[in-house]
Design a protein around this motif. Structure first.
Motif, mmCIF file in Angstrom:
data_model
loop_
_atom_site.group_PDB
_atom_site.id
_atom_site.type_symbol
_atom_site.label_atom_id
_atom_site.label_comp_id
_atom_site.label_asym_id
_atom_site.label_seq_id
_atom_site.Cartn_x
_atom_site.Cartn_y
_atom_site.Cartn_z
ATOM 1 N N THR A 183 78.264 58.463 21.302
ATOM 2 C CA THR A 183 79.096 57.323 20.746
ATOM 3 C C THR A 183 80.410 57.130 20.939
ATOM 4 O OG1 THR A 183 79.002 58.298 18.613
ATOM 5 C CG2 THR A 183 77.292 56.897 18.970
ATOM 6 N N ASN A 223 73.155 55.786 25.552
ATOM 7 C CA ASN A 223 73.751 54.560 24.900
ATOM 8 C C ASN A 223 73.349 53.059 25.273
ATOM 9 O OD1 ASN A 223 75.521 56.035 23.337
ATOM 10 N ND2 ASN A 223 77.337 55.880 24.776
ATOM 11 N N ASP A 270 66.279 57.744 19.333
ATOM 12 C CA ASP A 270 66.999 56.648 19.052
ATOM 13 C C ASP A 270 68.098 56.990 18.363
ATOM 14 O OD1 ASP A 270 64.608 54.821 19.656
ATOM 15 O OD2 ASP A 270 63.554 55.546 18.085
ATOM 16 N N GLU A 271 69.158 56.195 18.452
ATOM 17 C CA GLU A 271 70.641 56.554 17.995
ATOM 18 C C GLU A 271 70.957 58.033 18.071
ATOM 19 O OE1 GLU A 271 70.706 55.868 13.647
ATOM 20 O OE2 GLU A 271 70.191 53.660 14.048
ATOM 21 N N LYS A 278 72.531 61.558 19.041
ATOM 22 C CA LYS A 278 73.871 62.144 18.658
ATOM 23 C C LYS A 278 74.631 63.109 19.457
ATOM 24 C CE LYS A 278 72.806 61.410 13.499
ATOM 25 N NZ LYS A 278 71.644 60.631 13.964
#
Length: 630
Positions: free
Chosen positions: A275, A470, A578-579, A581
């Motif tokens: 991110t 992403n 998902d998402e 890190k």
């Protein structure tokens, strides 16, 4: 009485009076001249001679600023300053340098290397009256010996200075870089005013990139000195402005874990926060102790590092340019889907080899008997080469170059990572310019599986993987998290320039991500053993990179190949699905199988970041779970 016996007293008196007047006039004239000179010196030229006198008595000295500290993301100190006592000499105040050096050699333990380094600095351009260090890190006995003989050694001082120190030397050396003494070339380009009194400057890494922030601003002090030039007292002082303290995205625990996982094997691990683009770990193994370079490394120590076959000074994470092998198949899959040369349902027959034309050269699959009928998901999960040979020929070099460029290959996309190389993204123009040859279809075949001319660094592979994680959004890799006590981070970091990778069908991102998940969790995924027991889903891609070429019909036998000629083991991936890190790129030089060597290392990195760091991490057994050639 004879006439000669009479004296003319009146004439003698007149003669005496005349002489007296002459002498008195001379004395008055001299007194007048003396008074006139005194008036000139004391009144008319008072300011001039006061200044000259003060220059002999009062000197202006530069006060070097304290270098800024560097912390990891959790506030752990990675680079600090510690006081060190050293013996220094001001050459302009030494009448006989050879005699002075001989006396110091008797008082202190000074090596031939120290003397040679000092003599070399004597001949280099420097500021007038600059102290030149002779030996560092004096102990209490040596300081006492110099104090006793201080009156015999004009121009010799014991100086206390703050010197850079890296508490985790080898672990952070390639990520932070190091500082060293200012050399001749640097002396020509730095600001002579702001660096007056400063002996050290950033040489590489973060220390080099943020030198201006870390250095600070010089201060000054007016000091009173005696005839020998020794300081008696400070008359006036303008304090220096310390350098800024920096906090990095780097996580020391994850960095340590990366070194433990590689366990001394040559390789690199790069971990990125998708991110933000923040570099969580930047490990190149083997490393070196950066503290050796701060005050000047010895000849023997440097020769040992520079001639080592393992190349500890070489930053593999940033400058190691390797064939990426099958790790680029997810990116190639995106390119093939978006360019329209394949579809999600299209299947290709894999007999174990690929031919551009009947009877032509056979380009082999890593699996000797082939994979049979495979679609894009199967080809990524099982790392089928034949599917990507075919897709590469269909796309051609121009299309492949365009899409690989969007993922950052062939360029340095980092914001503040000093020294990163750009790898090599070949094109038909490049080949014509470098080799004076046209681009052949066979070149496209090799490029389709990350071989041939294509080269990438571990940082580039981690960055491209983060773009996939992403779903096309770019976040250029960076080390700086923030400037401590300063909110103007935007003014410190270079501007971002990368645009998101936009696909005609955005759902293609999820399709390729799910195919990468099959690598880890699928029934025939090449890295399924590395994902066993994970409480989260992850995506990945294994790969190998050939160190030397095989003949067309020659088989690769790892046991018969010298260790340093074996294939490199690679893995790229991210978690959770998902998402995400964390995104990771791993390369183990001459490690063989990506599934058996590199994938378990990445799994351990995922677990530590997502589930917590174990107090006593168990060693990862690498090389035990090979799923074949990938």
């Amino acid at each position: 009485m004879p006439w000669g016996e009479f004296k003319d007293t009146a004439a003698e008196r007149r003669l005496f009076q005349r002489r007296t007047l002459v002498v008195f006039g001379f004395v008055v004239l001299m007194l007048g001249g003396l008074l006139g000179r005194m008036y000139q010196l004391q009144v008319l030229e008072h300011d001039t001679y006061t200044t000259l006198s003060d220059k002999n008595r009062v000197q202006v000295q530069s006060v070097a600023p304290t270098r800024g500290l560097i912390y990891d993301r959790n506030g752990t100190l990675l680079a600090e300053n510690r006081p060190v006592f050293s013996v220094t000499i001001v050459p302009e105040r030494v009448s006989d340098m050879d005699t002075t050096l001989a006396q110091l050699t008797q008082l202190l333990s000074i090596s031939e290397e120290d003397l040679e380094r000092f003599q070399r600095r004597l001949t280099e351009p420097r500021r007038p009256y600059q102290e030149l260090p002779l030996r560092y890190d004096l102990d209490e006995q040596e300081i006492a010996a110099l104090a006793v003989h201080r009156h015999e050694l004009p121009g010799v001082e014991v100086s206390a200075e703050l010197v850079r120190y890296y508490p985790y030397g080898e672990i952070t050396s390639h990520a932070l870089g190091y500082v060293g003494r200012i050399n001749r070339e640097e002396l020509q380009r730095i600001d002579p005013v702001n660096y007056a009194g400063t002996n050290y400057i950033g040489k590489s890494g973060i220390e080099y990139f943020y030198e201006e922030k870390l250095h600070g601003r010089v201060g000054y002090q007016h000091v009173e000195t005696n005839a020998r030039g020794r300081t008696l007292r400070v008359l006036e002082r303008e304090n220096p402005v310390p350098g800024e303290d920096l906090r990095l995205h780097l996580d020391l625990q994850l960095q340590k874990l990366a070194y433990q996982l590689l366990d001394g094997r040559r390789g690199a691990i790069v971990a990125v926060e998708p991110t933000t683009g923040g570099l969580l770990a930047l490990a190149s193994v083997p490393g070196f102790d950066a503290n050796l370079f701060v005050t000047g490394i010895g000849v023997a120590a440097y020769r040992e590092l520079s001639t080592s076959h393992d190349k500890p000074l070489f930053n593999r994470a940033l400058r190691g340019q390797y064939p990426p092998g099958s790790t680029i198949k997810p990116m190639m899959g995106i390119a093939a889907l978006d360019s329209g040369v394949t579809t999600r349902d299209r299947v290709v027959w894999d007999p174990g080899y690929f031919q551009l034309q009947a009877g032509g050269r056979r380009y082999r699959d890593w699996k000797r008997g082939g994979h049979g009928w495979v679609d894009l998901t199967d080809s990524i999960a099982e790392s089928c080469d034949i599917y990507f040979y075919d897709a590469a020929v269909r796309m051609g070099i121009d299309t492949m170059h365009d899409y690989m460029d969007r993922f950052g290959f062939g360029q340095d996309t980092s914001l503040d990572v000093s020294g990163a190389l750009s790898g090599l993204l070949p094109s038909r123009d490049w080949k014509k310019a470098v080799r004076n040859e046209p681009w052949y279809p066979g070149d496209s075949v090799n490029m389709g599986i990350g071989q041939g001319f294509l080269l990438a660094t571990p940082l580039q592979l981690a960055t491209a993987t983060a773009v996939v994680a992403n779903r096309g959004t770019w976040a250029e890799p960076r080390l700086l998290l923030d400037v401590v006590g300063d909110d103007s981070l935007e003014a410190v970091l270079p501007e971002t320039t990368r645009e998101s990778v936009v696909l005609k069908n955005p759902d293609d991102w999820e399709f390729v991500v799910n195919a990468m998940a099959e690598v880890m969790h699928g029934r025939r995924g090449t890295a399924r053993r590395a994902a066993l027991g994970a409480p989260y889903r992850m995506a990945g891609k294994t790969g190998t990179a050939q160190v030397f070429s095989l003949a067309q019909d020659e088989e690769y036998d790892e046991e018969e190949v010298r260790e340093r000629l074996r294939d490199h083991a690679l893995f790229v991936g991210f978690a959770p699905l998902d998402e995400p890190k964390i995104a990771v790129a791993v390369i183990v030089e001459n490690g063989g199988s990506g599934s058996g060597t590199a994938a378990p290392v990445a799994r351990a990195m995922f677990d530590a970041w997502l589930l917590g760091f174990p107090e006593d991490p168990a060693p990862v057994v690498i090389g035990a779970h090979s799923e074949g050639g990938e």
